[in-house]
Design a protein around this motif. Structure first.
Motif, short mmCIF file in Angstrom:
data_model
loop_
_atom_site.label_atom_id
_atom_site.label_comp_id
_atom_site.label_asym_id
_atom_site.label_seq_id
_atom_site.Cartn_x
_atom_site.Cartn_y
_atom_site.Cartn_z
N ALA A 255 6.91 4.29 -15.81
CA ALA A 255 8.04 3.37 -15.60
C ALA A 255 8.85 3.74 -14.36
N LEU A 256 8.83 5.03 -13.97
CA LEU A 256 9.63 5.46 -12.82
C LEU A 256 8.85 5.39 -11.50
N ALA A 257 7.67 4.77 -11.53
CA ALA A 257 6.94 4.52 -10.28
C ALA A 257 7.81 3.66 -9.37
N CYS A 258 7.55 3.74 -8.07
CA CYS A 258 8.34 2.91 -7.13
C CYS A 258 7.88 1.46 -7.25
N LEU A 259 8.74 0.63 -7.82
CA LEU A 259 8.36 -0.76 -8.07
C LEU A 259 8.11 -1.51 -6.77
N HIS A 260 8.86 -1.12 -5.74
CA HIS A 260 8.69 -1.79 -4.44
C HIS A 260 7.29 -1.53 -3.89
N ASN A 261 6.88 -0.28 -3.89
CA ASN A 261 5.54 0.01 -3.36
C ASN A 261 4.44 -0.54 -4.25
N LEU A 262 4.71 -0.62 -5.55
CA LEU A 262 3.72 -1.24 -6.46
C LEU A 262 3.44 -2.68 -6.02
N GLN A 263 4.45 -3.35 -5.52
CA GLN A 263 4.26 -4.73 -5.06
C GLN A 263 3.20 -4.78 -3.95
N TYR A 264 3.25 -3.80 -3.02
CA TYR A 264 2.25 -3.75 -1.94
C TYR A 264 0.86 -3.47 -2.53
N TRP A 265 0.82 -2.44 -3.39
CA TRP A 265 -0.50 -2.01 -3.88
C TRP A 265 -1.13 -3.06 -4.81
N ARG A 266 -0.28 -3.86 -5.45
CA ARG A 266 -0.83 -4.95 -6.27
C ARG A 266 -1.06 -6.20 -5.43
N ASN A 267 -0.83 -6.08 -4.14
CA ASN A 267 -1.04 -7.18 -3.19
C ASN A 267 -0.25 -8.43 -3.59
N GLU A 268 1.01 -8.19 -3.95
CA GLU A 268 1.88 -9.32 -4.27
C GLU A 268 2.85 -9.55 -3.12
N ALA A 269 3.58 -10.62 -3.16
CA ALA A 269 4.31 -11.08 -1.96
C ALA A 269 5.55 -10.26 -1.63
N TRP A 270 5.68 -9.94 -0.35
CA TRP A 270 6.94 -9.37 0.12
C TRP A 270 7.30 -9.95 1.47
N LEU A 271 8.63 -10.02 1.69
CA LEU A 271 9.13 -10.49 2.97
C LEU A 271 9.56 -9.28 3.78
N GLY A 272 9.16 -9.23 5.05
CA GLY A 272 9.56 -8.15 5.94
C GLY A 272 10.62 -8.66 6.89
N LEU A 273 11.76 -7.98 6.92
CA LEU A 273 12.89 -8.40 7.76
C LEU A 273 13.31 -7.23 8.64
N GLY A 274 13.73 -7.53 9.86
CA GLY A 274 14.15 -6.47 10.76
C GLY A 274 13.07 -6.12 11.76
N ALA A 275 13.48 -5.45 12.86
CA ALA A 275 12.56 -5.17 13.97
C ALA A 275 11.36 -4.35 13.54
N GLY A 276 10.17 -4.86 13.82
CA GLY A 276 8.94 -4.13 13.52
C GLY A 276 8.49 -4.25 12.07
N ALA A 277 9.22 -5.01 11.24
CA ALA A 277 8.81 -5.13 9.83
C ALA A 277 7.56 -6.00 9.71
N HIS A 278 6.79 -5.73 8.67
CA HIS A 278 5.62 -6.57 8.35
C HIS A 278 5.88 -7.25 7.02
N GLY A 279 5.32 -8.42 6.84
CA GLY A 279 5.46 -9.12 5.58
C GLY A 279 4.15 -9.75 5.17
N SER A 280 4.07 -10.13 3.92
CA SER A 280 2.89 -10.83 3.41
C SER A 280 3.38 -11.80 2.33
N ALA A 281 3.39 -13.08 2.68
CA ALA A 281 3.92 -14.07 1.74
C ALA A 281 3.46 -15.45 2.18
N GLY A 282 3.46 -16.38 1.25
CA GLY A 282 3.17 -17.77 1.57
C GLY A 282 1.80 -17.97 2.21
N GLY A 283 0.86 -17.06 1.94
CA GLY A 283 -0.49 -17.20 2.51
C GLY A 283 -0.61 -16.64 3.93
#
Ligand code: SF4
Length: 395
Positions: A255-283
């Protein structure tokens, strides 16, 4: 579906010799204009959604987010709350350099809504911290953890690095010996990687520093793994451990796993904001321009773009289903307990992964790198250090 938000803060007091992140020293004068631009980008992206997106994790990474004042953090979190539907249990993390925090600052950030801190500890050895150009001491780590607890943070991550030039197994063990009693809920252990363009890589190439020994680094990893397990941590990703509930079942992520990083590893959507950020969402996968100054100009002069983009996005790639399926496999295999969930894959793609990747899975099983269980496919422990070999099959 709940989204994750990553916000990049590209400022540091100095640039560490091994770091290749998009971060800059000496740009403190840009921090306030950058904070304003980040809020503008948040509002432009939120407007492009045409509704209010639910968000269940927020991560301010860098760089050194702890260089922003509590007022600047408040400005960002208020803006996020105005434009997204932040869930009740939302995990809200900021990265901090232990040398840049105070009790009053941490108390203020807790009141603002942060509930998790990730401290870049790296080592408990003064000479290793010096080699890495880190400005903090281990004594400052002890104070930072104590202040975080006093401020009410019940979820702390500590980052450590091993496999350094000149590092002996004994000093790594000593670092673990000093760090584990701090009782952090989560630890991330990274092997040093000599990235192109970093001073440390140049020093190694010029013979000024010995090249890290990969066999010794592997031994350090195995040693750490055993120490972490003895200390009550469950490994749930190749480089990540979380405090385990004694009732944690096989295949369950703590339960104390990093939920944010789990989103990446489960290949679910995240928005990247700010200089140099990456995102994966909306296809789409996309990246934001790297220069903080260029970022501020683009965002402040820009208009809303089609979701998930902002005016500061400079590269994007449409993701087809085949790529999304392959990404789901290779990212999910990083999760050492849950692996790639058969049910989640089938629900998302309406096909079993055993049908799509039968040959790859058979080869990896025959090589002894993965195991295929009725509900999941996952790496087996001896393969954690050979994981890239497995991931390559899905690229
Ligand atoms: S503090 Fe972190 S982000 Fe900043 S230069 Fe050092 S390693 Fe890179």
């Amino acid at each position: 579906m709940a989204y994750s938000l990553y916000l990049h803060i590209p400022f540091c007091t100095v640039r560490c010799a091994y770091c290749d992140f998009n971060t800059y020293a000496g740009l403190e004068a840009l921090i306030q204009p950058y904070t304003d631009a980040l809020c503008q980008e948040i509002s432009l992206v939120a407007k492009s959604v045409g509704g209010t997106l639910p968000v269940h994790t927020i991560f301010l990474g860098g760089g050194t987010p702890s260089l922003l004042s509590p007022e600047q953090h408040g400005q960002i979190l208020t803006c996020l709350a105005q434009h997204f539907q932040i869930t009740q249990q939302c995990e809200i993390t900021f990265e901090a350099n232990p040398g840049t925090v105070s009790l009053a600052q941490l108390q203020a950030l807790k009141v603002l809504g942060y509930n998790r801190i990730s401290f870049g500890v790296q080592s408990a050895q003064p000479h290793e911290l010096k080699l890495l150009d880190r400005l903090h001491s281990f004594e400052q780590v002890l104070s930072a953890v104590e202040w975080a607890r006093k401020a009410g943070f019940a979820n702390l991550n500590l980052d450590l690095i091993y496999g350094l030039p000149h590092q002996a197994l004994e000093t790594w063990e000593n670092t673990l010996f000093q760090v584990l009693p701090l009782g952090a809920e989560h630890l991330s252990l990274y092997a040093l990687s000599l990235e192109y363009g970093t001073p440390m890589r140049a020093w190694v190439e010029q013979g000024k520093l010995p090249s890290p020994d990969p066999d010794l680094a592997a031994l350090m990893y195995e040693t750490a793994s055993a120490r972490m397990s003895d200390a009550g941590y469950a490994q749930y990703e190749i480089s990540n451990w979380a405090k385990a509930d004694p009732a944690l079942g096989d295949g369950e992520t703590p339960a104390l796993a990093c939920l944010h990083n789990l989103q990446y590893w489960r290949n679910e959507a995240w928005l990247g904001l700010g200089a140099g950020a990456h995102g994966s969402a909306g296809g789409y996968r996309y990246s934001v321009t790297r220069s903080p100054k260029g970022y501020i100009e683009r965002v402040m002069q820009g208009t809303p773009q089609p979701f998930p983009f902002s005016p500061a996005v400079v590269e994007s790639e449409a993701l087809d289903v085949a790529t999304a399926m392959a990404d789901t496999m290779l990212l999910g295999l990083r999760l050492t307990r849950e692996g790639v969930s058969k049910a989640r894959f089938a629900e998302r793609f309406s096909v079993e992964y055993t049908q799509v990747f039968s040959q790859e899975l058979r080869e990896l099983t025959n090589l002894g790198l993965i195991e295929q269980l009725p509900e999941r496919a996952r790496l087996v422990p001896p393969a954690y250090l050979l994981a890239n070999e497995a991931f390559r099959r899905f690229v």
